[in-house]
Design a protein around this motif. Structure first.
Motif, PDB file in Angstrom:
ATOM      1  N   PHE A 179       0.611  -1.251   0.141  1.00  0.00           N
ATOM      2  CA  PHE A 179      -0.075  -0.210   0.371  1.00  0.00           C
ATOM      3  C   PHE A 179       0.271   1.420   0.311  1.00  0.00           C
ATOM      4  N   THR A 180       0.672   2.305  -0.980  1.00  0.00           N
ATOM      5  CA  THR A 180       1.087   3.774  -0.976  1.00  0.00           C
ATOM      6  C   THR A 180       1.058   4.580   0.355  1.00  0.00           C
ATOM      7  N   SER A 181      -0.180   4.043   1.129  1.00  0.00           N
ATOM      8  CA  SER A 181      -0.679   5.082   2.239  1.00  0.00           C
ATOM      9  C   SER A 181      -1.433   4.186   3.063  1.00  0.00           C
ATOM     10  N   THR A 182      -1.863   4.892   4.158  1.00  0.00           N
ATOM     11  CA  THR A 182      -2.557   4.057   5.061  1.00  0.00           C
ATOM     12  C   THR A 182      -4.150   4.702   4.596  1.00  0.00           C
ATOM     13  N   MET A 183      -3.861   5.536   3.999  1.00  0.00           N
ATOM     14  CA  MET A 183      -5.485   5.889   2.942  1.00  0.00           C
ATOM     15  C   MET A 183      -5.517   4.740   1.945  1.00  0.00           C
ATOM     16  N   ASN A 184      -4.833   4.116   1.456  1.00  0.00           N
ATOM     17  CA  ASN A 184      -4.674   3.294   0.310  1.00  0.00           C
ATOM     18  C   ASN A 184      -5.099   2.053   0.905  1.00  0.00           C
ATOM     19  N   TYR A 185      -5.067   2.020   2.595  1.00  0.00           N
ATOM     20  CA  TYR A 185      -4.399   0.296   2.799  1.00  0.00           C
ATOM     21  C   TYR A 185      -6.104   0.941   3.251  1.00  0.00           C
ATOM     22  N   LYS A 186      -6.682   1.324   4.283  1.00  0.00           N
ATOM     23  CA  LYS A 186      -7.668   1.458   4.630  1.00  0.00           C
ATOM     24  C   LYS A 186      -9.216   1.531   3.460  1.00  0.00           C
ATOM     25  N   GLN A 187      -9.164   2.378   2.259  1.00  0.00           N
ATOM     26  CA  GLN A 187      -9.951   2.059   1.530  1.00  0.00           C
ATOM     27  C   GLN A 187     -10.170   0.951   0.964  1.00  0.00           C
ATOM     28  N   ALA A 188      -8.401  -0.098   1.388  1.00  0.00           N
ATOM     29  CA  ALA A 188      -8.640  -1.525   0.542  1.00  0.00           C
ATOM     30  C   ALA A 188      -9.286  -2.309   0.812  1.00  0.00           C
ATOM     31  N   ILE A 189      -9.817  -1.758   3.100  1.00  0.00           N
ATOM     32  CA  ILE A 189      -9.890  -2.629   3.967  1.00  0.00           C
ATOM     33  C   ILE A 189     -11.472  -2.183   3.388  1.00  0.00           C
ATOM     34  N   LEU A 190     -12.340  -1.320   2.996  1.00  0.00           N
ATOM     35  CA  LEU A 190     -13.728  -1.155   3.107  1.00  0.00           C
ATOM     36  C   LEU A 190     -14.286  -1.051   1.695  1.00  0.00           C
ATOM     37  N   ARG A 191     -13.393  -1.568   0.699  1.00  0.00           N
ATOM     38  CA  ARG A 191     -14.223  -1.997  -0.697  1.00  0.00           C
ATOM     39  C   ARG A 191     -14.611  -3.290   0.056  1.00  0.00           C
ATOM     40  N   ASP A 192     -13.568  -3.765   0.274  1.00  0.00           N
ATOM     41  CA  ASP A 192     -14.156  -5.255   0.424  1.00  0.00           C
ATOM     42  C   ASP A 192     -15.003  -5.755   1.284  1.00  0.00           C
ATOM     43  N   LEU A 193     -15.299  -5.264   2.834  1.00  0.00           N
ATOM     44  CA  LEU A 193     -16.373  -5.404   3.439  1.00  0.00           C
ATOM     45  C   LEU A 193     -17.343  -5.274   2.630  1.00  0.00           C
ATOM     46  N   VAL A 194     -17.742  -3.749   1.830  1.00  0.00           N
ATOM     47  CA  VAL A 194     -18.805  -3.612   1.569  1.00  0.00           C
ATOM     48  C   VAL A 194     -19.119  -4.416   0.248  1.00  0.00           C
ATOM     49  N   VAL A 240      -9.908  15.842   9.894  1.00  0.00           N
ATOM     50  CA  VAL A 240     -10.454  16.288   8.347  1.00  0.00           C
ATOM     51  C   VAL A 240     -10.227  15.875   7.318  1.00  0.00           C
ATOM     52  N   LYS A 241      -8.960  15.711   6.760  1.00  0.00           N
ATOM     53  CA  LYS A 241      -8.138  15.787   5.453  1.00  0.00           C
ATOM     54  C   LYS A 241      -8.780  14.425   5.361  1.00  0.00           C
ATOM     55  N   HIS A 242      -8.969  12.975   6.115  1.00  0.00           N
ATOM     56  CA  HIS A 242      -9.516  11.280   6.573  1.00  0.00           C
ATOM     57  C   HIS A 242     -11.116  11.704   5.800  1.00  0.00           C
ATOM     58  N   THR A 243     -11.612  12.988   6.651  1.00  0.00           N
ATOM     59  CA  THR A 243     -13.212  12.674   6.456  1.00  0.00           C
ATOM     60  C   THR A 243     -13.506  12.668   5.316  1.00  0.00           C
ATOM     61  N   LYS A 244     -13.408  13.362   4.663  1.00  0.00           N
ATOM     62  CA  LYS A 244     -13.027  14.072   2.761  1.00  0.00           C
ATOM     63  C   LYS A 244     -13.174  13.124   2.051  1.00  0.00           C
ATOM     64  N   ALA A 245     -11.605  12.547   3.167  1.00  0.00           N
ATOM     65  CA  ALA A 245     -11.495  11.447   1.295  1.00  0.00           C
ATOM     66  C   ALA A 245     -11.909  10.173   1.358  1.00  0.00           C
ATOM     67  N   PHE A 246     -12.564   9.797   3.069  1.00  0.00           N
ATOM     68  CA  PHE A 246     -13.506   8.552   3.139  1.00  0.00           C
ATOM     69  C   PHE A 246     -14.754   8.924   2.079  1.00  0.00           C
ATOM     70  N   GLN A 247     -15.019   9.835   2.453  1.00  0.00           N
ATOM     71  CA  GLN A 247     -16.775   9.816   2.167  1.00  0.00           C
ATOM     72  C   GLN A 247     -16.630  10.242   0.270  1.00  0.00           C
ATOM     73  N   ASP A 248     -15.350  10.578  -0.324  1.00  0.00           N
ATOM     74  CA  ASP A 248     -15.446  11.106  -1.924  1.00  0.00           C
ATOM     75  C   ASP A 248     -15.559   9.548  -2.635  1.00  0.00           C
ATOM     76  N   TYR A 249     -14.461   8.588  -1.475  1.00  0.00           N
ATOM     77  CA  TYR A 249     -13.948   7.084  -1.523  1.00  0.00           C
ATOM     78  C   TYR A 249     -15.187   6.518  -1.912  1.00  0.00           C
ATOM     79  N   PHE A 250     -16.052   6.558  -1.087  1.00  0.00           N
ATOM     80  CA  PHE A 250     -17.899   6.381  -1.116  1.00  0.00           C
ATOM     81  C   PHE A 250     -18.995   5.883  -2.222  1.00  0.00           C
ATOM     82  N   ASP A 251     -18.459   8.148  -2.666  1.00  0.00           N
ATOM     83  CA  ASP A 251     -18.893   8.754  -3.571  1.00  0.00           C
ATOM     84  C   ASP A 251     -19.066   7.866  -4.983  1.00  0.00           C
TER      85      ASP A 251
END
Length: 532
Positions: A116-131, A147-158
């Motif tokens: 994973f390139t970043s912690t955000m990429n790792y967390k997004q991978a987990i979230l994706r597979d959960l969904v 705040v930055k991660h809050t927006k990044a998560f919301q954008d990812y789900f959208d």
């Protein structure tokens, strides 16, 4: 439960340097479990009390409600490294009786050997597979304190929901109702003496590894002290009493005023030995009485004081001893020497207070042998060329070495910087971070990870001498440590990697809902290959 470097203890550069993974053999602040383990009074004392006062109790309540719901998956998701933090985090959540279905820590590589390139990429991978695994789940809630991660998560789900609508995901399902909830981000710090000792231990291990022949690109480090001034230091209680003597013009808003009343200056630098001997040495107590009040152009306010007894030896570089009480922003404390008219004070304002000889000190980390000795000059007197031209040689080398891979010190995936120290512990202003849940069959629930409240600002003096190997004077007799030898953007990710978006599903099944983890024991071992 994630303390930050204390900005009152370290200078601005060092607070960033400590959090930059590439600067330390072991990865620095965010990769060293001993830093997290030192929270409060240390794990030995805090674990029996479940780290009382260090949690965001509101988030804890939401986690407990989520755990009670049979159709809800409650997950703790963190960017902390799996190898270093799995055992510690389990002990923390177990002490609080939080039976998460899954505890997910960042691995060196995923089940398909992806990294994973970043912690955000790792967390997004987990979230994706959960969904994509829980295809009947209608809702997912994520609790995040950055705040930055809050927006990044919301954008990812959208973005993910657009893929689901287009049918371009490997596991077809309807879009999910995703809500990312911003959690108040309060700052907590370690006890200053404990923090200094832990950083010294980290530097000792760093230096040992380098001198052992490995990590040739890194440089041995040491802690040094920068003394801003030596003075008679005033307690916070007496500071509050003295500030009552300030009489501001009615037209002047308090927001334009900086209140001080913290010391009587001895020397605006490290004190020469002859003067230090004269005033009785560091720690010497001295009593004073306010004898007059004055101001200069309604911009600086001060109190003139006299020692008790009147023949007590003292020293000040000012014409006479005084306490600078307040000044308008943009003015200088030394302007108090320009006060001409000192008004005698009535007996009701002749405050008597006690001081202690001490130094205003900040610590800094430098390459071993670099700089001007253990006692550094005040920063404003240093050659400004260093700030214009960038960091010193060993810091520039680190930036060149790692910057091409991950942006070096300036990597965008960073921890929050230079927060103010907290003045309390516990309460509603605590922090909670990075947990989420995935309700099943349309039932709403909440989950999350509680975190610490602000810890009080303990005053402590810590220093280190020579090569990064010698013990700290302040903790050498402390049994807890007896056996232990700003402009930078800190980074707490684990090494460079390349996670491919939309990768195949994991090679392991997720836990069934309502099971409370493996075998219903709530131990977090729910089968997710990225979690422990």
């Amino acid at each position: 439960m994630s303390p930050l470097p204390n900005t009152k203890l370290w200078n601005a550069f060092t607070t960033g340097f400590l959090q930059t993974q590439e600067c330390f053999v072991n990865g620095g602040w965010w990769h060293d479990p001993n830093i997290l383990g030192a929270t409060g009074q240390g794990i030995e004392k805090e674990e029996p009390t479940a780290w009382a006062g260090w949690w965001n109790e509101h988030i804890v309540e939401l986690v407990e409600l989520s755990i009670k719901q049979k159709d809800t998956l409650t997950v703790l998701l963190t960017g902390r490294g799996e190898d270093n933090f799995a055992d510690l985090l389990k002990r923390i959540v177990t002490s609080k009786n939080l039976a998460f279905d899954m505890i997910c820590l960042k691995p060196q590589a995923g089940p398909n050997n992806q990294t994973f390139t970043s912690t955000m990429n790792y967390k997004q991978a987990i979230l994706r597979d959960l969904v994509l695994t829980y295809t009947d789940a209608d809702e997912i809630r994520v609790y995040e304190d950055r705040v930055k991660h809050t927006k990044a998560f919301q954008d990812y789900f959208d973005s993910m929901n657009k893929e689901l609508l287009n049918g371009s995901t490997p596991s077809p399902r309807r879009p999910i109702n995703a809500e990312v909830i911003q959690v108040a981000d309060a700052v907590t710090t370690l006890d200053p003496v404990a923090e200094t000792a832990e950083v010294q231990r980290m530097i000792n291990a760093h230096n040992t590894a380098i001198h052992g022949g490995s990590h040739a690109l890194l440089t041995p480090l040491e802690i040094k002290r920068s003394v801003f001034f030596t003075g008679y230091l005033i307690s916070s209680v007496d500071t509050a009493r003295l500030l009552k003597l300030v009489s501001l013009p009615s037209s002047l808003p308090e927001s334009e005023v900086k209140f001080l009343a913290s010391n009587i200056i001895i020397t605006p630098r490290p004190c020469p030995r002859s003067i230090l001997d004269k005033v009785g040495g560091i720690g010497r107590k001295q009593t004073w009485q306010v004898t007059g009040l004055g101001s200069h152009e309604s911009r600086v306010w001060a109190a003139r004081v006299a020692p008790i007894p009147t023949d007590a030896p003292y020293h000040t570089d000012n014409p006479f001893p005084m306490v600078v009480l307040a000044l308008i922003k943009g003015s200088r404390p030394q302007d108090a020497n320009r006060i001409q008219n000192w008004q005698p004070v009535p007996s009701s304002k002749q405050i008597v207070f006690q001081t202690e000889v001490g130094e205003k000190v900040q610590l800094r980390i430098e390459a071993h042998g670099e700089g001007d000795g253990e006692y550094g000059a005040v920063f404003v007197n240093k050659n400004p060329k260093r700030q214009r031209d960038g960091p010193p040689a060993f810091e520039r080398d680190s930036y060149r070495t790692f910057g091409s891979q991950r942006g070096g010190h300036y990597n965008d995936e960073n921890r929050r910087l230079n927060g103010a120290n907290g003045g309390y512990r516990g309460g509603q202003n605590n922090r909670g971070r990075g947990a989420y849940n995935s309700p099943h069959n349309g039932r709403n629930a909440r989950g999350g990870r509680g975190g610490p409240g602000n810890r009080g600002n303990n005053r402590g003096r810590g220093s280190a001498r020579g090569g990064g190997y010698k013990s700290l004077d302040d903790v050498q007799n402390n049994s807890r440590y007896a056996n232990q030898g700003s402009s930078y953007q800190p980074n707490y990710d684990d090494g460079p990697s390349s996670y491919a978006a939309g990768a195949d599903a994991y090679n392991s099944s997720f836990p069934a809902l309502g099971g409370g983890g493996s075998g219903g024991q709530g131990n977090g071992d729910g089968g997710l290959p990225y979690g422990k």
